[in-house]
Design a protein around this motif. Structure first.
Motif, PDB file in Angstrom:
ATOM      1  N   TYR A 125       0.772  -1.400  -0.034  1.00  0.00           N
ATOM      2  CA  TYR A 125      -0.048   0.044   0.030  1.00  0.00           C
ATOM      3  C   TYR A 125       0.907   0.995   0.201  1.00  0.00           C
ATOM      4  N   ASP A 126       1.805   1.315   0.842  1.00  0.00           N
ATOM      5  CA  ASP A 126       2.740   2.403   1.012  1.00  0.00           C
ATOM      6  C   ASP A 126       3.412   2.709  -0.334  1.00  0.00           C
ATOM      7  N   TYR A 127       4.088   1.567  -1.096  1.00  0.00           N
ATOM      8  CA  TYR A 127       4.591   1.571  -2.211  1.00  0.00           C
ATOM      9  C   TYR A 127       3.646   2.097  -3.323  1.00  0.00           C
ATOM     10  N   SER A 128       2.535   1.829  -3.550  1.00  0.00           N
ATOM     11  CA  SER A 128       1.438   2.544  -4.455  1.00  0.00           C
ATOM     12  C   SER A 128       1.254   3.869  -4.001  1.00  0.00           C
ATOM     13  N   LYS A 129       1.186   4.282  -2.984  1.00  0.00           N
ATOM     14  CA  LYS A 129       0.907   5.690  -2.698  1.00  0.00           C
ATOM     15  C   LYS A 129       2.246   6.519  -2.989  1.00  0.00           C
ATOM     16  N   CYS A 130       3.389   5.807  -2.567  1.00  0.00           N
ATOM     17  CA  CYS A 130       4.722   6.368  -3.040  1.00  0.00           C
ATOM     18  C   CYS A 130       4.948   6.806  -4.437  1.00  0.00           C
ATOM     19  N   VAL A 131       4.504   5.674  -5.379  1.00  0.00           N
ATOM     20  CA  VAL A 131       4.608   5.799  -6.861  1.00  0.00           C
ATOM     21  C   VAL A 131       3.821   7.013  -7.461  1.00  0.00           C
ATOM     22  N   ALA A 132       2.550   6.895  -6.782  1.00  0.00           N
ATOM     23  CA  ALA A 132       1.507   7.985  -7.228  1.00  0.00           C
ATOM     24  C   ALA A 132       1.858   9.270  -6.974  1.00  0.00           C
ATOM     25  N   ALA A 133       2.471   9.489  -5.909  1.00  0.00           N
ATOM     26  CA  ALA A 133       3.004  10.993  -5.637  1.00  0.00           C
ATOM     27  C   ALA A 133       4.370  11.386  -6.159  1.00  0.00           C
ATOM     28  N   LYS A 134       5.483  10.108  -6.057  1.00  0.00           N
ATOM     29  CA  LYS A 134       6.791  10.764  -6.455  1.00  0.00           C
ATOM     30  C   LYS A 134       7.387   9.827  -7.664  1.00  0.00           C
ATOM     31  N   GLY A 135       6.699   8.933  -8.074  1.00  0.00           N
ATOM     32  CA  GLY A 135       7.261   8.130  -9.275  1.00  0.00           C
ATOM     33  C   GLY A 135       7.914   7.022  -8.808  1.00  0.00           C
ATOM     34  N   GLU A 136       8.264   6.074  -9.691  1.00  0.00           N
ATOM     35  CA  GLU A 136       8.735   4.771  -9.129  1.00  0.00           C
ATOM     36  C   GLU A 136      10.371   4.843  -9.234  1.00  0.00           C
ATOM     37  N   ASP A 137      10.910   6.035  -9.637  1.00  0.00           N
ATOM     38  CA  ASP A 137      12.560   5.983  -9.437  1.00  0.00           C
ATOM     39  C   ASP A 137      12.918   6.753  -8.093  1.00  0.00           C
ATOM     40  N   PHE A 138      11.555   7.182  -7.337  1.00  0.00           N
ATOM     41  CA  PHE A 138      12.050   7.710  -6.042  1.00  0.00           C
ATOM     42  C   PHE A 138      12.641   6.492  -5.058  1.00  0.00           C
ATOM     43  N   ALA A 139      13.643   6.808  -4.209  1.00  0.00           N
ATOM     44  CA  ALA A 139      14.246   5.819  -3.365  1.00  0.00           C
ATOM     45  C   ALA A 139      13.532   5.181  -2.413  1.00  0.00           C
ATOM     46  N   PRO A 140      12.785   5.975  -1.605  1.00  0.00           N
ATOM     47  CA  PRO A 140      11.814   5.265  -0.659  1.00  0.00           C
ATOM     48  C   PRO A 140      10.644   4.348  -1.207  1.00  0.00           C
ATOM     49  N   CYS A 141      10.330   4.674  -2.509  1.00  0.00           N
ATOM     50  CA  CYS A 141       9.503   3.781  -3.281  1.00  0.00           C
ATOM     51  C   CYS A 141       9.957   2.458  -3.599  1.00  0.00           C
ATOM     52  N   ARG A 142      11.363   2.509  -3.873  1.00  0.00           N
ATOM     53  CA  ARG A 142      11.865   1.125  -4.127  1.00  0.00           C
ATOM     54  C   ARG A 142      12.358   0.516  -2.718  1.00  0.00           C
ATOM     55  N   THR A 143      12.486   1.012  -1.717  1.00  0.00           N
ATOM     56  CA  THR A 143      12.367   0.445  -0.540  1.00  0.00           C
ATOM     57  C   THR A 143      11.202  -0.401  -0.083  1.00  0.00           C
ATOM     58  N   PHE A 144      10.155   0.452  -0.316  1.00  0.00           N
ATOM     59  CA  PHE A 144       8.625  -0.313   0.014  1.00  0.00           C
ATOM     60  C   PHE A 144       8.592  -1.508  -1.027  1.00  0.00           C
ATOM     61  N   LYS A 145       8.944  -1.223  -2.406  1.00  0.00           N
ATOM     62  CA  LYS A 145       8.638  -2.390  -3.181  1.00  0.00           C
ATOM     63  C   LYS A 145       9.505  -3.554  -2.605  1.00  0.00           C
ATOM     64  N   ARG A 146      10.840  -3.565  -2.479  1.00  0.00           N
ATOM     65  CA  ARG A 146      11.713  -4.657  -1.846  1.00  0.00           C
ATOM     66  C   ARG A 146      11.081  -5.184  -0.830  1.00  0.00           C
ATOM     67  N   SER A 147      10.438  -4.577   0.127  1.00  0.00           N
ATOM     68  CA  SER A 147       9.879  -5.230   1.208  1.00  0.00           C
ATOM     69  C   SER A 147       8.781  -6.331   0.923  1.00  0.00           C
ATOM     70  N   TYR A 148       7.677  -5.512   0.193  1.00  0.00           N
ATOM     71  CA  TYR A 148       6.735  -6.334  -0.073  1.00  0.00           C
ATOM     72  C   TYR A 148       7.019  -7.443  -0.974  1.00  0.00           C
ATOM     73  N   MET A 149       7.901  -7.174  -1.915  1.00  0.00           N
ATOM     74  CA  MET A 149       8.287  -8.430  -2.765  1.00  0.00           C
ATOM     75  C   MET A 149       8.832  -9.585  -1.993  1.00  0.00           C
TER      76      MET A 149
END
Length: 309
Positions: free
Chosen positions: A29-53
């Protein structure tokens, strides 16, 4: 030979149990919000993605991330076409899909805008947070016909209704008045008022000796003919008449609020009036819908609920 470093998701005190299902979902959920606000290249978004993966079942991320949302948009569009083909004498309000995916929300909105048979639009993202719902509404409504009514489900609380209207929404439901009634409260909020109490809690002990109207200055039938002490007695005795009289008052207040909102829109001052309203009553003043969602409700055998206890 370079050393390979293997890491997994760090400990999160919010999810101390062995079962990490909630942790999986929260990171997605945090990843989806992060991508919507900042885009997939934003570092915290990648952290959320690694965690849920790492936490979610292997097949779950691939189904949920993008593909599942895209399939829901495609199916909804197909069902809409089937509905429009079979309906000739009814107005069809179509749901806007896409969750927190900017791309899928745009695809859904453009598909609805291209169909002449659609009479209006429904924003039904009730599982999202208030801020996310408003972001989603603004994203979609920018691509839809502004001449057709736009309804947001679950946005009837006064503060949320104001924010929704400012975001381009035309219609909300009236469930908030019922939710307030179920708490044994009498609404006192006014768009242009000066008070700071959004409600009067008629469960309070001091109400038993208060012979004033439910809310001073109110012209509804319940306030003109009855007093706080009587409503307190009806609540304590679990009488159904308490629900009837409170609903009369709370619907009167609700309708007055929307009449004031329309006047404010006509004056061009709604943004200013809404900001003052939300500042005056504060956050958390209109949480009755959330309370109602998790409690047993029965108008004939009311459970005493002391909101301010």
């Amino acid at each position: 030979m370079s050393e390979i470093k293997i890491q997994t998701t760090p400990f999160d005190a919010r999810f101390p149990n062995v079962n990490q299902t909630k942790n999986c979902w929260q990171n997605y959920y945090d990843y989806s919000k992060c991508v919507a606000a900042k885009g997939e290249d934003f570092a915290p978004c990648r952290t959320f993605k690694r965690s849920y993966m790492a936490l979610c079942p292997n097949e779950w991320p691939s189904l949920t991330h993008g593909k599942r949302i895209a399939k829901s948009v495609a199916r909804s569009t197909q069902w809409l076409d089937e509905t429009l083909a079979g309906v000739t004498q009814a107005a069809v309000f179509a749901p806007v899909m896409g969750s927190l995916s900017p791309e899928q929300r745009d695809i859904s909105a453009r598909a609805l805008a291209a169909r002449d048979g659609v009479a209006g639009y429904v924003l039904n993202d009730v599982t999202l947070s208030a801020d996310d719902r408003l972001w989603a509404a603004q994203r979609s409504l920018a691509l839809l016909d502004s001449g057709k009514p736009r309804y947001m489900a679950g946005a009837s609380a006064p503060d949320m209704a104001l924010r929704a209207v400012l975001s381009g929404v035309d219609l909300v439901d009236s469930s908030y008045a019922y939710a307030v009634t179920e708490q044994g409260l009498a609404s006192a909020y006014v768009l242009g008022g000066i008070g700071t109490a959004a409600h009067v809690d008629l469960w309070q002990d001091e109400m038993a000796a208060d012979f004033g109207p439910l809310v001073p200055g109110c012209t509804c039938m319940a306030c003109r003919l009855h007093h706080r002490a009587y409503l307190n007695h009806l609540l304590c005795a679990r009488e159904m008449l308490a629900t009837v009289l409170l609903q009369v008052h709370n619907l009167h207040c609700f309708q007055r609020f929307f009449a004031d909102m329309r006047d404010s829109l006509a004056r061009g001052s709604l943004a200013t009036d809404a900001a003052r309203f939300i500042e005056r009553y504060g956050s958390g003043a209109f949480g009755e819908l959330s309370q109602l969602a998790v409690q047993v409700s029965s108008p004939t055998t009311k459970i005493q609920r002391r909101r301010h206890a």
